[in-house]
Write an enzyme that holds these catalytic residues in place. Structure first.
Site, mmCIF file in Angstrom:
data_model
loop_
_atom_site.group_PDB
_atom_site.id
_atom_site.type_symbol
_atom_site.label_atom_id
_atom_site.label_comp_id
_atom_site.label_asym_id
_atom_site.label_seq_id
_atom_site.Cartn_x
_atom_site.Cartn_y
_atom_site.Cartn_z
ATOM 1 N N ARG A 69 -10.467 -11.511 1.658
ATOM 2 C CA ARG A 69 -11.328 -12.551 1.082
ATOM 3 C C ARG A 69 -10.650 -13.927 1.110
ATOM 4 O O ARG A 69 -11.311 -14.951 1.168
ATOM 5 C CB ARG A 69 -11.743 -12.143 -0.339
ATOM 6 N N LYS B 114 0.847 -1.200 0.000
ATOM 7 C CA LYS B 114 0.000 0.000 0.000
ATOM 8 C C LYS B 114 0.883 1.250 0.000
ATOM 9 O O LYS B 114 2.009 1.207 0.486
ATOM 10 C CB LYS B 114 -0.868 0.014 1.265
HETATM 11 N N1 BES Z 1 -8.245 -3.762 4.285
HETATM 12 C C1 BES Z 1 -8.339 -3.326 2.942
HETATM 13 C C2 BES Z 1 -9.606 -2.535 2.666
HETATM 14 C C3 BES Z 1 -9.692 -1.169 3.263
HETATM 15 C C4 BES Z 1 -9.171 -0.078 2.616
HETATM 16 C C5 BES Z 1 -10.375 -0.978 4.454
HETATM 17 C C6 BES Z 1 -9.298 1.180 3.155
HETATM 18 C C7 BES Z 1 -10.488 0.276 4.987
HETATM 19 C C8 BES Z 1 -9.969 1.359 4.340
HETATM 20 C C9 BES Z 1 -8.358 -4.525 2.018
HETATM 21 O O1 BES Z 1 -7.601 -5.612 2.410
HETATM 22 C C10 BES Z 1 -7.801 -4.080 0.711
HETATM 23 O O2 BES Z 1 -6.671 -3.723 0.672
HETATM 24 N N2 BES Z 1 -8.629 -4.095 -0.313
HETATM 25 C C11 BES Z 1 -8.238 -3.658 -1.593
HETATM 26 C C12 BES Z 1 -8.832 -4.610 -2.589
HETATM 27 C C13 BES Z 1 -8.279 -4.450 -3.971
HETATM 28 C C14 BES Z 1 -6.833 -4.852 -4.005
HETATM 29 C C15 BES Z 1 -9.095 -5.325 -4.902
HETATM 30 C C16 BES Z 1 -8.759 -2.247 -1.804
HETATM 31 O O3 BES Z 1 -9.861 -1.934 -1.349
HETATM 32 O O4 BES Z 1 -8.027 -1.452 -2.381
HETATM 33 MN MN MN Z 2 -5.584 -5.420 1.805
#
Ligand code: BES
Ligand code: MN
Ligand code: ZN
Length: 493
Positions: free
Chosen positions: A349, A275
């Site tokens: 997931r 990230k």
């Molecule tokens: N934990 C994150 C989702 C999230 C993002 C929660 C911001 C709260 C605030 C999750 O694991 C994630 O990173 N999801 C990705 C999915 C994508 C790679 C398909 C996302 O939302 O960017």
């Molecule tokens: Mn994630």
């Protein structure tokens, strides 16, 4: 805060610390306020008029040394136009009141604001809202601060023979729910170097010492491997902090169990699909689903509801590292379905899918997973409404009902369109874990999960936008959706 009830008291005869009493626009006195006004020979009305306090929301005044009244402080709170007071405005009224009370050092507060009539809200929910709002407004996390002073007082509600049962039941429910919320917030606010997957499992295990009808089984890396939870394990590979799954069984009759499953990523760096650094620290909250499940089970155990619950904390950390799972890897999940990893940041997931397969053995009546699953859900619904996705209309309607009752809101998104499923096709495996298109991300994530839930009634709650909020631009856990989940369970009986 402590909440107790008391019989009608006479402020001209008994010495009290503090009373909180309402007025409406324009200079409309409620029953208790009228009463005090009379005993004090119109002192109240005169002071209000002198200070131009008409009763608007945001207007208030604290009075001392009121003629013929023994109460030391009386806080008069504006509640706006009488017929227009609704649930939302009432929260503002309580919020204003708490902000003033915080400044005094009070032990006992006689609270008369629940006497007012609120449009479309009965007394039971008025009391529930009041306690929720007070608890929310006074929550602080001071574990790592030198100064640990808290505002703590006894809030006293005045009851009579006709409403005392309503007060007692509402207070009982609110106390238990807010205890669960506080436990979840305290857990979620911990830093990720303390709140690890192992720490989560220890918290789960400790529940058995407090509640006789809770038993807990902890599954470590070896156990998960033996079961065949390869997707769950793949996520954990980059981290020194090993995965731990906790299965908490709350047993209080012989009915079909309800399974609650919480995403417990104690830190989500994104893994090799790292990230960006902006706000990455907020990813300690990626275990808020697990915290909500933990808090809910505390609430249910406090109330000793006659139901059966299987509550699962899916503890894991998502880190890059020389052994981390990679984009391109293909993993065989517990169900046999293979998944091509296209993004290691779509880890929630993967952890959940193996557990969703595993829990079939419980023959569950309902399965609800709670997860900070997608940033896309925040884009779609913002920070006050959680996403709801389900394969069963009866279940989703029950969740919606509980969410409206508690004002812990959810909004249902569709998952049944073929276009969504098509986005998850892989050239090499049965599924990809993250669609390359960036449309409908909250839904495609739920569709991925739905591939593992066709044996039972299932709902998924995406709390990515609601699990925490901001005070002075800094994040703090919200304890959501424990209120809604607890109400959903209370409604089962
Ligand atoms: N934990 C994150 C989702 C999230 C993002 C929660 C911001 C709260 C605030 C999750 O694991 C994630 O990173 N999801 C990705 C999915 C994508 C790679 C398909 C996302 O939302 O960017
Ligand atoms: Mn994630
Ligand atoms: Zn995550």
């Amino acid at each position: 805060m402590e909440y107790i009830t008391d019989k009608i008291i006479f402020p001209n005869k008994i010495l009290l610390d503090c009373m909180v009493i309402p007025i409406f626009e324009t200079y409309k006195l409620s029953k208790i306020t009228e009463n005090i006004n009379q005993i004090s020979n119109n002192y109240i009305l005169n002071i209000l008029k002198e200070n131009n306090i008409k009763g608007k929301i945001n207007q208030n005044i604290t009075l001392y040394n009121i003629p013929n009244i023994l109460c030391k402080k009386i806080l008069i709170v504006g509640c706006g136009i009488k017929d227009e007071l609704n649930r939302y405005k009432n929260k503002l009224v309580i919020h204003n009141t708490i902000n003033i009370l915080k400044k005094f050092f009070l032990k006992e507060i006689y609270w008369y604001l629940t006497d007012v009539k609120i449009n479309n809200l009965n007394l039971y929910w008025n009391i529930r809202d009041t306690i929720d709002t007070i608890e929310h407004d006074t929550y602080q996390f001071k574990k790592f601060k030198k100064n640990k002073n808290f505002f703590k007082a006894k809030i006293k509600f005045i009851i009579n023979n006709t409403n005392k049962n309503i007060y007692h039941v509402a207070i009982k429910h609110s106390k238990a729910i807010n205890l669960g919320i506080k436990k979840a917030k305290d857990l979620a606010n911990l830093p990720p170097n303390i709140c690890t997957p192992k720490f989560l499992s220890k918290k789960a295990k400790k529940l058995t010492t407090k509640y006789k009808n809770i038993s807990v089984k902890i599954f470590d890396k070896k156990d998960l491997k033996q079961i065949g939870m390869n997707a769950y394990l793949a996520v954990s590979k980059g981290s020194k902090n090993k995965p731990f799954m906790s299965i908490i069984e709350y047993h209080n009759n012989d009915s079909q169990p309800i399974v609650l499953l919480g995403k417990g990523i104690t830190f989500d760096s994104g893994g090799l699909s790292l990230k960006p650094s902006t706000n990455m620290s907020e990813m300690k909250y990626d275990m808020c689903g697990a915290a909500a499940v933990y808090g809910t089970i505390c609430t249910i155990a406090e109330l000793q509801l006659p139901i059966n619950i299987i509550a699962i904390l899916a503890g894991c950390e998502n880190m890059p590292g020389n052994n981390a799972y990679r984009p391109g890897d293909i993993i065989k999940t517990l169900s046999g379905t293979t998944v091509e990893i296209t993004n290691t940041d779509a880890e929630g997931r993967l952890v959940l899918c193996d557990i969703l397969t595993y829990i079939k053995k419980y023959n569950p009546k309902y399965v609800i997973d709670i997860a900070t699953l997608t940033g896309a859900c925040v884009i779609a619904l913002g920070n006050n409404i959680s996403g709801l996705m389900s394969n069963n209309k009866i279940l989703s309607n029950k969740i919606i009902k509980a969410s409206l009752e508690t004002n812990d809101r959810v909004w249902e998104l569709p998952i049944d369109d073929i276009d969504y499923i098509n986005q998850l096709k892989s050239n090499f495996a049965n599924l990809i874990n993250s669609s390359s298109s960036n449309s409908a991300g909250a839904i495609t994530a739920a569709c991925f999960l739905s591939k593992f839930t066709n044996k039972y009634n299932w709902a998924h709650i995406d709390i990515a936008g609601t699990a925490w909020y901001y005070i002075n631009n800094k994040a703090i856990a919200s304890g959501r959706p424990i209120n809604m989940l607890s109400q959903f369970l209370i409604n089962q009986i």
